[in-house]
Design a protein around this motif. Structure first.
Motif, short mmCIF file in Angstrom:
data_model
loop_
_atom_site.label_atom_id
_atom_site.label_comp_id
_atom_site.label_asym_id
_atom_site.label_seq_id
_atom_site.Cartn_x
_atom_site.Cartn_y
_atom_site.Cartn_z
N ALA A 106 26.53 49.59 1.05
CA ALA A 106 26.91 50.92 0.56
C ALA A 106 25.71 51.66 -0.02
N ALA A 107 24.72 50.92 -0.51
CA ALA A 107 23.60 51.54 -1.22
C ALA A 107 22.35 51.71 -0.37
N ALA A 108 22.32 51.11 0.82
CA ALA A 108 21.09 51.07 1.61
C ALA A 108 20.72 52.43 2.19
N SER A 109 19.41 52.63 2.38
CA SER A 109 18.92 53.79 3.10
C SER A 109 19.29 53.65 4.58
N SER A 110 18.93 54.65 5.37
CA SER A 110 19.24 54.60 6.80
C SER A 110 18.49 53.46 7.47
#
Length: 344
Positions: free
Chosen positions: A300-304
């Motif tokens: 949910a928190a990760a960058s692309s």
């Protein structure tokens, strides 16, 4: 989701950040531990020797913390925002302590007055203890869980951080860093200071063993979510076993005065404890103590994926360079400490 060597990109970044934090703990841990022990040394020469034992490496060791913070911002910007807003006051106190620690080391030798050096000695010791305690407090709260709502906002107050479990983790962190620092110092000194440090090492090992046992019991009883992964993957029990065996080997090597081996084992046990922490959290980074659904996972928190892939390539190039620099510095300044006109 794109994978590399069987692991998805968010998991790779979770491992990268974990590795950087472990590197910081292992390297700056003995600096902070040495600082926490500083006032145990009464003579001016002894204090100068222990300062110069860490003098060539302490500021370089902090690079790992800076890189870890940058990696967290790049890989998991949501977690970065939530962590720094939640722990705003602890992190500000942490930064102030880092500043006082640095200026204490640099300013101490600028004047010969006894009161001046005594003032910076106290500042150095207190700031080192404070940094270590705050690191442990943040770690303990991440293990215990934070009151986070659906909007990922912290709903507690300053006193929330001072729960009994987090305080216990803070003292355990302090005891481990003090042991780590004492072992490092005993490797770098000789004669009377060496003899005094052999006693300190033994006392620090007892302090850490006590904290280790209490923390292990408290985790099993009061933080059951940290053991869920071990129930589903029994093979992971090898890690706590390694931690216990490593602890026994630290004590055994201290008793036989094989301090380099003891130092290596203290690095291993620190790494094992942080790996156990990561396993307990995964795939979450921030656990909500009020509602599990509000926890923040790496997905949910990760960058692309594109950003993570590019940055992973940069990390693959940069990390070996930082490791090489660290090894070079330690190799260059190996051996016992000697005072000269350039010393602190």
């Amino acid at each position: 989701m794109e994978t590399i060597l069987g692991l998805d990109l968010p998991t790779w970044w979770f491992l990268v950040i974990g590795g950087l934090i472990t590197g910081y703990g292992v390297l700056d841990g003995f600096d902070l531990g040495a600082g926490a022990l500083h006032l145990f040394f009464n003579k001016e020469e002894s204090r100068r020797l222990v300062l110069n034992a860490i003098g060539p490496v302490w500021d370089g060791n902090e690079v790992w913390l800076v890189i870890a913070g940058g990696a967290l911002f790049a890989g998991f910007p949501l977690v970065y925002g939530v962590l720094f807003s939640t722990f705003y006051i602890p992190f500000m106190l942490f930064l102030v302590s880092l500043i006082f620690r640095a200026i204490s080391i640099e300013f101490r030798s600028k004047e010969p007055w006894a009161w001046w050096r005594r003032m910076w000695d106290i500042s150095y010791c207190v700031s080192s203890i404070f940094i270590t305690f705050l690191l442990g407090l943040v770690l303990g709260n991440l293990i215990h869980g934070l009151p986070i709502n659906k909007q990922h906002e912290f709903t507690g107050n300053l006193l929330t951080f001072f729960n009994p479990y987090a305080i216990l983790i803070a003292f355990t962190t302090l005891s481990l860093f003090m042991l780590h620092g004492a072992i490092y110092l005993v490797m770098k000194t000789e004669n009377r200071l060496y003899a005094k440090l052999t006693v300190l090492v033994n006392n620090c090992s007892k302090f850490f063993i006590l904290c280790f046992i209490l923390t292990s019991m408290a985790t099993l009883i009061y933080v059951p979510h940290m053991t869920q992964a071990f129930k589903h993957h029994p093979e992971l029990f090898v890690l706590p076993l390694i931690a216990v065996l490593t602890l026994l080997n630290i004590k055994r090597n201290i008793d036989s005065r094989k301090y380099f081996r003891a130092f290596m084992f203290s690095c291993i046990i620190m790494s094992c404890l942080l790996i156990l922490f990561a396993i307990g959290l995964y795939p979450n980074i921030i656990i909500s103590s009020t509602a599990p659904a509000n926890s923040i996972s790496i997905y949910a928190a990760a960058s692309s994926n594109k950003s993570l892939k590019i940055m992973l390539l940069i990390a693959a190039i940069g990390t070996p360079l930082v490791i090489s620099y660290t090894v070079f510095v330690f190799w260059t300044f190996r051996g016992k400490v000697k005072l000269n006109e350039m010393s602190y």
